[in-house]
Design an enzyme around this catalytic site. Structure first.
Site, short mmCIF file in Angstrom:
data_model
loop_
_atom_site.label_atom_id
_atom_site.label_comp_id
_atom_site.label_asym_id
_atom_site.label_seq_id
_atom_site.Cartn_x
_atom_site.Cartn_y
_atom_site.Cartn_z
CG ASN A 178 -5.22 -7.72 -4.61
OD1 ASN A 178 -4.59 -7.52 -3.52
ND2 ASN A 178 -5.42 -8.73 -5.27
CD1 TRP A 179 -1.30 -2.13 -3.94
CD2 TRP A 179 -0.47 -1.42 -1.99
NE1 TRP A 179 -1.02 -0.61 -4.09
CE2 TRP A 179 -0.55 -0.18 -2.96
CE3 TRP A 179 0.12 -0.92 -0.70
CZ2 TRP A 179 -0.12 1.13 -2.59
CZ3 TRP A 179 0.32 0.09 -0.34
CH2 TRP A 179 0.38 1.28 -1.20
CE LYS A 180 -1.99 -9.72 -7.04
NZ LYS A 180 -1.92 -10.92 -7.79
CG HIS A 189 -7.64 -13.10 -5.22
ND1 HIS A 189 -6.61 -13.66 -5.88
CD2 HIS A 189 -7.42 -11.73 -5.91
CE1 HIS A 189 -5.75 -13.08 -6.65
NE2 HIS A 189 -6.41 -11.83 -6.72
CD GLU A 218 -2.84 -14.05 -6.10
OE1 GLU A 218 -2.72 -13.26 -5.29
OE2 GLU A 218 -2.37 -13.70 -7.11
CD GLU A 257 -9.29 -10.52 -10.09
OE1 GLU A 257 -8.40 -9.20 -10.23
OE2 GLU A 257 -8.75 -11.21 -9.26
N GLY A 260 -1.58 -12.13 -13.27
CA GLY A 260 -0.20 -11.94 -13.17
C GLY A 260 0.71 -12.31 -14.16
CB SER A 275 -2.28 -9.14 -16.96
OG SER A 275 -1.75 -10.19 -16.40
N GLY A 319 -3.68 -5.53 -9.83
CA GLY A 319 -2.89 -6.08 -8.96
C GLY A 319 -1.68 -5.41 -9.23
N GLY A 320 -0.45 -6.03 -9.89
CA GLY A 320 0.82 -5.47 -10.11
C GLY A 320 0.93 -4.13 -10.44
C1 PEP Z 1 -5.16 -9.66 -8.89
O1 PEP Z 1 -4.51 -10.09 -8.10
O2 PEP Z 1 -6.45 -9.56 -8.45
C2 PEP Z 1 -4.54 -9.05 -10.27
C3 PEP Z 1 -5.89 -8.47 -10.88
O3 PEP Z 1 -3.51 -9.21 -10.35
P1 PEP Z 1 -2.71 -8.72 -11.58
O4 PEP Z 1 -3.42 -7.42 -12.10
O5 PEP Z 1 -1.26 -8.31 -11.18
O6 PEP Z 1 -2.90 -9.59 -12.71
#
Ligand code: PEP
Length: 246
Positions: A11-13, A99, A101, A168, A174, A207, A228-229
């Site tokens: 997930n590149w957001k 999601h 967010e 999640e 994050g 994370s 994500g990150g």
């Molecule tokens: C996400 O936003 O779906 C996610 C898993 O982010 P991160 O890995 O950065 O916590």
């Protein structure tokens, strides 16, 4: 860990531009040189990159998804939005919905349910995100929250067999924090127990990185990871996949 089929969804957001796509060459090479039957890599970039990415990935084992869609699969006067049909048209095969967010900026279970139905109509596979907040966790409401999100989000959807659920916890996204293995095992088992017949794939997200994967991979009922990150760094992303199977 296991030789079952695992998902690694990036997930590149709201990150990435055309130049960023060059960084995927190493992931493409890695996937070609490995037993791809064991894992499935799906990149969900911002919608501006879906078309160029799907062209670039055409002869590879990698697939493309989107990060959200409008609830109507019809065209309409909805400034700034894209619908599931448009995403399918430019090469997306999957879409992330629910999601946290987006839930935090107002998406309700009902709206997410409409989006899921629209995505299914457009033949997109849904990556349905669910998870509790920190205060819900502290109040021991995790299972209650998960049940509500599943029941409402998938309400009146008969065939859920193609839906991928991403658990999640909001507090882990994050933050560098991941759930204790015992808690994660309980939550994933609980989610699976909500389905009588075809149990969907259930991923973990929050994370995930190339260090904590050694702990996460041991929870063998997890069907993959939403990342994500760490997915924005191809070296780390490849490392996560390699370590999952070591
Ligand atoms: C996400 O936003 O779906 C996610 C898993 O982010 P991160 O890995 O950065 O916590």
């Amino acid at each position: 860990m296991t030789n079952k089929y695992m998902y690694f969804i990036a997930n590149w957001k709201m990150f990435g531009d055309l130049r960023t796509l060059n960084s995927l060459d190493s992931v493409i090479k890695f996937s070609k040189n490995n037993k791809i039957s064991k894992f499935r890599i799906i990149y969900c970039p911002p919608s501006t990159l879906i078309r160029p990415l799907s062209k670039r990935l055409k002869k590879t084992n990698l697939e493309v998804g989107a990060q959200n869609c409008h609830e109507s699969e019809n065209y309409g006067a909805f400034t700034g939005h894209v619908n599931s049909k448009m995403l399918k048209n430019v090469g997306a095969k999957y879409v992330i919905l629910g999601h946290s967010e987006n839930r935090q900026s107002g998406e309700t279970d009902k709206l997410i349910n409409l989006k899921i139905k629209s995505a299914i109509k457009s033949n997109l596979k849904v990556i349905f995100c669910i998870g509790e907040t920190l205060s819900e966790k502290r109040k021991k409401l995790t299972n209650k929250v998960l049940a509500k999100q599943i029941n409402n989000g998938l309400s009146s959807i008969k065939d859920t067999s193609d839906i991928i659920i991403a658990y999640e916890p909001v507090w882990s996204i994050g933050t560098g924090l991941i759930p204790k293995s015992k808690d994660l095992l309980n939550s994933i088992s609980y989610i699976k127990s909500k389905f009588r017949r075809k149990v969907p794939k259930v991923l973990y997200g929050g994370s995930v990185n190339n260090k904590n994967i050694t702990e996460l991979k041991d929870i063998n009922i997890i069907d993959g990871f939403l990342i994500g990150g760490a997915s924005q760094n191809s070296k780390k992303f490849i490392d996560i996949i390699k370590k999952t199977f070591n």
